[in-house]
Design an enzyme around this catalytic site. Structure first.
Site, PDB file in Angstrom:
ATOM      1  N   LYS A 179       0.877  -1.179   0.000  1.00 22.58           N
ATOM      2  CA  LYS A 179       0.000   0.000   0.000  1.00 22.58           C
ATOM      3  C   LYS A 179       0.915   1.231   0.000  1.00 22.58           C
ATOM      4  O   LYS A 179       1.471   1.612   1.026  1.00 22.58           O
ATOM      5  CB  LYS A 179      -0.917   0.007   1.228  1.00 22.58           C
ATOM      6  CG  LYS A 179      -2.139   0.848   0.963  1.00 22.58           C
ATOM      7  CD  LYS A 179      -2.461   2.025   1.798  1.00 22.58           C
ATOM      8  CE  LYS A 179      -1.576   2.932   2.460  1.00 22.58           C
ATOM      9  NZ  LYS A 179      -1.464   4.258   1.794  1.00 22.58           N
ATOM     10  N   GLY A 210      -4.467   3.378  -1.766  1.00 23.25           N
ATOM     11  CA  GLY A 210      -5.569   3.806  -0.897  1.00 23.25           C
ATOM     12  C   GLY A 210      -5.059   4.681   0.225  1.00 23.25           C
ATOM     13  O   GLY A 210      -3.844   4.923   0.345  1.00 23.25           O
ATOM     14  N   GLY A 212      -4.360   5.851   4.234  1.00 26.13           N
ATOM     15  CA  GLY A 212      -3.863   5.173   5.422  1.00 26.13           C
ATOM     16  C   GLY A 212      -4.979   4.637   6.311  1.00 26.13           C
ATOM     17  O   GLY A 212      -4.997   3.440   6.648  1.00 26.13           O
ATOM     18  N   PRO A 213      -5.923   5.500   6.689  1.00 30.36           N
ATOM     19  CA  PRO A 213      -6.946   5.038   7.633  1.00 30.36           C
ATOM     20  C   PRO A 213      -7.829   3.907   7.083  1.00 30.36           C
ATOM     21  O   PRO A 213      -8.415   3.156   7.859  1.00 30.36           O
ATOM     22  CB  PRO A 213      -7.793   6.306   7.883  1.00 30.36           C
ATOM     23  CG  PRO A 213      -6.867   7.440   7.586  1.00 30.36           C
ATOM     24  CD  PRO A 213      -5.972   6.962   6.483  1.00 30.36           C
ATOM     25  N   GLY A 216      -4.660   1.216   4.558  1.00 28.73           N
ATOM     26  CA  GLY A 216      -3.500   0.981   5.422  1.00 28.73           C
ATOM     27  C   GLY A 216      -3.886   0.215   6.677  1.00 28.73           C
ATOM     28  O   GLY A 216      -3.256  -0.791   7.029  1.00 28.73           O
ATOM     29  N   GLU A 254      10.310   1.867  10.187  1.00 31.05           N
ATOM     30  CA  GLU A 254      11.308   2.899   9.845  1.00 31.05           C
ATOM     31  C   GLU A 254      10.597   4.233  10.004  1.00 31.05           C
ATOM     32  O   GLU A 254       9.727   4.569   9.204  1.00 31.05           O
ATOM     33  CB  GLU A 254      11.793   2.730   8.402  1.00 31.05           C
ATOM     34  CG  GLU A 254      12.447   1.395   8.104  1.00 31.05           C
ATOM     35  CD  GLU A 254      13.809   1.240   8.744  1.00 31.05           C
ATOM     36  OE1 GLU A 254      14.351   2.235   9.265  1.00 31.05           O
ATOM     37  OE2 GLU A 254      14.314   0.111   8.762  1.00 31.05           O
ATOM     38  N   CYS A 288      14.048  11.374   5.912  1.00 32.66           N
ATOM     39  CA  CYS A 288      14.007  10.943   7.320  1.00 32.66           C
ATOM     40  C   CYS A 288      15.376  11.070   7.990  1.00 32.66           C
ATOM     41  O   CYS A 288      15.458  11.344   9.183  1.00 32.66           O
ATOM     42  CB  CYS A 288      13.496   9.519   7.408  1.00 32.66           C
ATOM     43  SG  CYS A 288      14.381   8.408   6.317  1.00 32.66           S
ATOM     44  N   GLU A 387      10.524  16.724  14.584  1.00 33.18           N
ATOM     45  CA  GLU A 387      10.844  16.541  13.175  1.00 33.18           C
ATOM     46  C   GLU A 387      10.014  17.533  12.362  1.00 33.18           C
ATOM     47  O   GLU A 387       8.792  17.557  12.468  1.00 33.18           O
ATOM     48  CB  GLU A 387      10.509  15.109  12.750  1.00 33.18           C
ATOM     49  CG  GLU A 387      10.898  14.837  11.327  1.00 33.18           C
ATOM     50  CD  GLU A 387      10.565  13.422  10.886  1.00 33.18           C
ATOM     51  OE1 GLU A 387       9.417  12.994  11.079  1.00 33.18           O
ATOM     52  OE2 GLU A 387      11.459  12.750  10.348  1.00 33.18           O
TER      53      GLU A 387
HETATM   54  P1  NAD Z   1       2.638   8.765   7.359  1.00 31.85           P
HETATM   55  O1  NAD Z   1       2.900   8.042   8.605  1.00 31.85           O
HETATM   56  O2  NAD Z   1       1.585   9.804   7.344  1.00 31.85           O
HETATM   57  O3  NAD Z   1       2.223   7.779   6.189  1.00 31.85           O
HETATM   58  C1  NAD Z   1       3.039   6.694   5.795  1.00 31.85           C
HETATM   59  C2  NAD Z   1       2.172   5.618   5.195  1.00 31.85           C
HETATM   60  O4  NAD Z   1       1.307   5.124   6.220  1.00 31.85           O
HETATM   61  C3  NAD Z   1       1.259   6.080   4.065  1.00 31.85           C
HETATM   62  O5  NAD Z   1       1.170   5.047   3.106  1.00 31.85           O
HETATM   63  C4  NAD Z   1      -0.074   6.261   4.756  1.00 31.85           C
HETATM   64  O6  NAD Z   1      -1.175   6.101   3.898  1.00 31.85           O
HETATM   65  C5  NAD Z   1      -0.034   5.143   5.778  1.00 31.85           C
HETATM   66  N1  NAD Z   1      -0.911   5.332   6.936  1.00 31.85           N
HETATM   67  C6  NAD Z   1      -1.304   6.500   7.505  1.00 31.85           C
HETATM   68  N2  NAD Z   1      -2.121   6.250   8.556  1.00 31.85           N
HETATM   69  C7  NAD Z   1      -2.225   4.910   8.648  1.00 31.85           C
HETATM   70  C8  NAD Z   1      -2.915   4.030   9.536  1.00 31.85           C
HETATM   71  N3  NAD Z   1      -3.663   4.505  10.532  1.00 31.85           N
HETATM   72  N4  NAD Z   1      -2.786   2.699   9.354  1.00 31.85           N
HETATM   73  C9  NAD Z   1      -2.015   2.214   8.353  1.00 31.85           C
HETATM   74  N5  NAD Z   1      -1.360   2.983   7.479  1.00 31.85           N
HETATM   75  C10 NAD Z   1      -1.443   4.321   7.623  1.00 31.85           C
HETATM   76  O7  NAD Z   1       4.041   9.327   6.914  1.00 31.85           O
HETATM   77  P2  NAD Z   1       4.353  10.240   5.666  1.00 31.85           P
HETATM   78  O8  NAD Z   1       3.816  11.605   5.970  1.00 31.85           O
HETATM   79  O9  NAD Z   1       3.931   9.563   4.409  1.00 31.85           O
HETATM   80  O10 NAD Z   1       5.935  10.255   5.663  1.00 31.85           O
HETATM   81  C11 NAD Z   1       6.667  11.143   6.411  1.00 31.85           C
HETATM   82  C12 NAD Z   1       7.238  10.468   7.644  1.00 31.85           C
HETATM   83  O11 NAD Z   1       7.922   9.275   7.285  1.00 31.85           O
HETATM   84  C13 NAD Z   1       8.263  11.291   8.359  1.00 31.85           C
HETATM   85  O12 NAD Z   1       8.025  11.248   9.743  1.00 31.85           O
HETATM   86  C14 NAD Z   1       9.578  10.614   8.037  1.00 31.85           C
HETATM   87  O13 NAD Z   1      10.588  10.808   8.964  1.00 31.85           O
HETATM   88  C15 NAD Z   1       9.178   9.203   7.943  1.00 31.85           C
HETATM   89  N6  NAD Z   1      10.112   8.464   7.118  1.00 31.85           N
HETATM   90  C16 NAD Z   1      10.970   7.567   7.724  1.00 31.85           C
HETATM   91  C17 NAD Z   1      11.891   6.871   6.969  1.00 31.85           C
HETATM   92  C18 NAD Z   1      12.829   5.882   7.583  1.00 31.85           C
HETATM   93  O14 NAD Z   1      13.340   5.049   6.871  1.00 31.85           O
HETATM   94  N7  NAD Z   1      13.070   5.920   8.865  1.00 31.85           N
HETATM   95  C19 NAD Z   1      11.948   7.067   5.609  1.00 31.85           C
HETATM   96  C20 NAD Z   1      11.090   7.977   5.025  1.00 31.85           C
HETATM   97  C21 NAD Z   1      10.158   8.665   5.800  1.00 31.85           C
END
Ligand code: NAD
Length: 480
Positions: A179, A210, A212-213, A216, A254, A288, A387
């Site tokens: 996803k 799709g 996240g909520p 995901g 991650e 990140c 962050e």
């Molecule tokens: P996010 O957590 O909003 O979303 C990430 C993914 O999770 C998306 O696909 C989203 O649709 C899904 N998602 C959101 N809510 C969900 C839920 N309740 N259940 C299941 N899935 C859900 O993050 P983002 O805004 O897309 O990315 C930015 C963040 O990602 C930053 O905090 C960044 O530091 C982190 N990041 C970490 C790494 C790493 O390797 N450590 C790499 C890249 C980004």
């Protein structure tokens, strides 16, 4: 926007990829995809539902025994064909990332396209190796694929984050349901075009776009998913860990970071600042591992501030398709608004604005934030702790190495970091004291075969290289 660089038409994708075929989604809802440099809609994908997730997980489950039993050399041959098919799409990938994320095209070609191709290439070699076995006393210890993987990825490196999960999972013998982020789903479709061309066995890897909520959560909570591999924010990672805990499923997380770049008194200051500012502003700060706290020895502080201000000035925000552009927009209006909020808060907290800020000039449209640098940032302030995920750098002075290490480790995160010193041994000693999963000494290059992951709230587990493949394996002891 350069019209020649505009997409030929809306990039509309209507299907999911399940059991080796492009199939209709269960529902009618669609997710628009925006070009953040202009605010225009450039594409559309289906909004996957729990029913779509069920169907994809069932396909992955059905494919698992066959794929797990496939010889490593054959799995590697499949990944090799996938690499060839993906490499053939390199230009299209770079342009798509520029359209849906706003990464400047040159950077999109090098980092957003070149890096995942390198990671996939490395995984071809690792897939060919049989899982390691060892003898411990009267036990034979073997490693086996964990099962069906639910992969949930963010928008900031839309192909790299996907490949960093899908490729090692497949190499280990797992099957996958992906996803991708709803903000940048078009790049993931190019991977599945390559999956189709490479002729991977049906069900081995499946795509459900799709939100996240909805999609995901359905994937993270699915009873038939054995491991959820997630990259994204710490808040969502926490939610996913809760969902997986209900059925004691494994998670690999991650998450976010607030990495420190330590510039010691004897460092090559010009290089440390140039590389440090570039790192903080890479991908508009939406990285990140970004070194968003620059810690500078007091003896070099004033000199450093002049160099930092000059370096930041070179990151003029502009059209991602203009070859001169080094800084694209933020991914969305909401993200730009969040970043502006952090800038306002830092001003209110008394940090000294060195470059950028709310009044700096910006392109007339798009979700741009000026490259911004604050000096004299208090190590406990919100700007040093939270962050930002935008082009905002916090500069903090320190008096000696112990203080620098204490400031660097004063964080709930622990993803990356950097140390600069003319004395490499001294720099290595400092690197060992940092509570983070990665440290670069004197600009050491990113190594796609090295383990990648975080301490503390930056995550659980490691991606990439042989460690990344092992993440997708169970361990079994057989006593004789
Ligand atoms: P996010 O957590 O909003 O979303 C990430 C993914 O999770 C998306 O696909 C989203 O649709 C899904 N998602 C959101 N809510 C969900 C839920 N309740 N259940 C299941 N899935 C859900 O993050 P983002 O805004 O897309 O990315 C930015 C963040 O990602 C930053 O905090 C960044 O530091 C982190 N990041 C970490 C790494 C790493 O390797 N450590 C790499 C890249 C980004």
């Amino acid at each position: 926007m350069d019209l020649a660089a505009a997409p030929p038409a809306l990039l509309v994708r209507r299907h999911l990829h399940v059991a080796g075929e492009w199939v209709d989604p269960a529902g009618d809802d669609a997710i628009p995809v925006e070009n953040p440099a202009t605010g225009e809609i450039v594409g559309q994908v289906p909004a996957g539902t729990p029913a779509d997730v069920d169907r994809a997980v069932a396909a992955a489950r059905a494919a698992f025994p066959g794929w797990a039993a496939t010889a490593p050399a054959e799995r590697a041959a499949h990944l090799d064909r996938l690499h060839t098919a993906l490499a053939a799409r390199a230009d299209e990938i770079a342009r798509t990332v520029a359209w849906e994320l706003g990464t400047p095209l040159k950077l999109a070609a090098r980092v957003q396209t070149g890096l995942p191709l390198t990671v996939l290439r490395g995984m071809v070699d690792l897939a060919a190796r049989p899982a390691p076995e060892e003898t411990v006393g009267n036990s034979l210890v073997v490693r086996e694929p964990v099962g069906v993987v639910g992969a949930i990825t963010p928008w900031n490196y839309p192909l790299h984050q996907v490949v960093a999960k899908v490729a090692p999972a497949l190499a280990a013998g797992c099957t996958v349901v992906l996803k991708p982020s709803e903000l940048t789903p078009l790049t993931a479709y190019l991977l599945f075009d390559a999956v189709t061309e490479a002729g991977l066995p049906p069900g081995v890897v499946n795509l459900v776009p799709g939100t996240g909520p909805v999609a995901g959560e359905a994937l993270a909570a699915h009873p038939d998913v054995d491991l959820v591999s997630f990259t994204g924010s710490t808040a969502t990672g926490r939610r996913i860990a809760h969902l997986a805990a209900d059925r004691i499923a494994r998670v690999a997380l991650e998450l976010g970071g607030k990495s420190a770049n330590l510039i010691l008194a004897d460092a090559d200051l010009a290089t440390a600042v140039k590389v440090g500012v570039g790192n903080a502003f890479l991908n508009s700060g939406q990285t990140c591992t970004a070194w968003t706290r620059m810690l500078v020895h007091r003896d070099r502080y004033d000199e450093a501030l002049d160099l930092i201000a000059a370096a930041a000035g070179a990151y003029r925000p502009g059209d991602p398709f203009d070859p001169a552009t080094r800084l694209g927009p933020l991914v969305s209006a909401a993200q730009a608004e969040r970043v502006r909020g952090h800038v306002d808060r830092a001003l209110a907290d008394g940090a000294r604005l060195l470059a950028g800020g709310p009044d700096a000039p910006l392109p007339p449209r798009g979700h741009f934030v000026a490259p911004t640098v604050f000096a004299d940032v208090h190590p406990d302030s919100a700007l040093a702790q939270e962050e930002v995920f935008g082009p905002v750098l916090a500069v903090i002075p320190f008096a000696d190495t112990d203080e620098a290490v204490a400031i660097a480790n004063n964080s709930r995160y622990g993803l990356a970091g950097a140390v600069w010193s003319a004395d490499e041994e001294a720099a290595l000693a400092v690197a060992r004291r940092l509570r983070t999963g990665q440290v670069d000494v004197n600009g050491g290059a990113f190594n796609p075969l090295a383990p990648f992951g975080g301490y503390q709230q930056s995550g659980l587990g490691r991606e990439l290289g042989a460690y990344g493949v092992d993440e997708f394996r169970e361990i079994k002891a057989i006593q004789r």
